[in-house]
Design an enzyme around this catalytic site. Structure first.
Site, short mmCIF file in Angstrom:
data_model
loop_
_atom_site.label_atom_id
_atom_site.label_comp_id
_atom_site.label_asym_id
_atom_site.label_seq_id
_atom_site.Cartn_x
_atom_site.Cartn_y
_atom_site.Cartn_z
N ASP A 90 -37.39 88.00 24.03
CA ASP A 90 -36.39 88.84 24.67
C ASP A 90 -35.05 88.50 24.04
O ASP A 90 -34.64 87.33 24.04
CB ASP A 90 -36.33 88.56 26.18
CG ASP A 90 -37.56 89.06 26.92
OD1 ASP A 90 -38.29 89.89 26.36
OD2 ASP A 90 -37.79 88.62 28.05
N ASP A 98 -43.26 98.27 32.84
CA ASP A 98 -42.91 97.22 33.80
C ASP A 98 -43.31 97.74 35.18
O ASP A 98 -42.81 98.78 35.61
CB ASP A 98 -41.40 96.93 33.80
CG ASP A 98 -40.92 96.41 32.46
OD1 ASP A 98 -41.71 95.77 31.74
OD2 ASP A 98 -39.74 96.64 32.12
#
EC number: 4.3.2.10
Length: 250
Positions: free
Chosen positions: A11, A130
């Site tokens: 990330d 997600d």
């Protein structure tokens, strides 16, 4: 049986690798290019880079990072975050990326998946989802987990496949960063619904969790971040462990 893949996820926020718990509280985990090169040496099968600020802050994609990574690593890598137009995809692929990951942009404009598949091939398009479980129902979230769409995880995954996605990258927000294991029940169901590879994300905390995600969750690949970034699990040791449990890895 196809070999199961181990995929570190980096990330990236403001040019640095970070890893949060449940999408907030970031810790600095180092330089993404250096980490990627290290993972490549240790036997990672692929690497995923997600610019976790891009969609929220409406910034452009990670073309410069892709160029730097391509110069240092020789395994396939995927880039996501702020990919909204075909020009973004074209620029990332030209810079050396192998695939792009779509999340918010795909939910907002599902036909974008088809455009990418037609222009570059399905193998380029990873649909990242997600999702969070509430009262037994899995729903999809937008913009780094900030917005609940109310859309069913399994319905959207099948739609994405039909539109031309080549892979599904499913992150369980309930499990993300807490290291208690992957969402194996949901993963197994997902694997029955779609006919494209499913990458499991969210929950890795031990080697056993990786074994379980392949044997119980039937995932095609397992993605993790903090356990790799902070040295809790070594990829080469993990692969030896998986082979010992009769799981085929490269």
């Amino acid at each position: 049986m196809l070999a199961k893949r181990i995929i570190p996820c980096l990330d990236v926020k403001d040019g640095k690798t970070v890893k949060g718990v449940n999408f907030i509280n970031f810790r600095d985990a180092g330089d993404p290019v250096a980490l990627a090169a290290e993972y490549s040496r240790k036997g990672a099968d692929e690497i995923v880079f997600l610019d976790i600020t891009a969609s929220h802050e409406k910034r452009k994609t990670l073309t410069d990072l892709a160029r730097r990574v391509a110069a240092e690593v020789n395994i396939p890598f995927t880039i996501g975050g702020g990919v909204r137009e075909l020009e973004d995809v074209s620029a990332l692929l030209a810079a050396g990326a192998d695939k792009v990951s779509l999340n918010s942009s795909a939910l907002k404009n599902p036909n974008f998946i088809t455009e990418i598949a037609k222009n570059f091939g399905s193998q380029v398009c990873v649909c990242a989802i997600d999702a969070k479980e509430n009262n037994g129902k899995w729903t999809c979230y937008l913009n780094g987990g900030r917005i609940d769409t109310g859309k069913d995880l399994f319905v959207w995954a099948k739609e994405a496949e039909n539109l031309g996605a080549g892979e599904i990258l499913f992150t369980s927000m309930n499990h993300d960063g807490v290291k208690t294991g992957f969402a194996n029940e949901a993963l197994a169901k997902l694997g029955q619904i779609v006919n494209i590879p499913v990458i499991a994300s969210g929950g890795a905390g031990s080697k056993e969790h990786f074994k379980d995600v392949f044997l119980l969750g039937h995932a095609d690949a397992a993605l993790a971040a903090s356990v790799f970034h902070f040295g809790e699990i070594d990829i080469s040791e993990l692969k030896t462990y998986l082979r010992g449990n009769r799981i085929v890895v490269r």
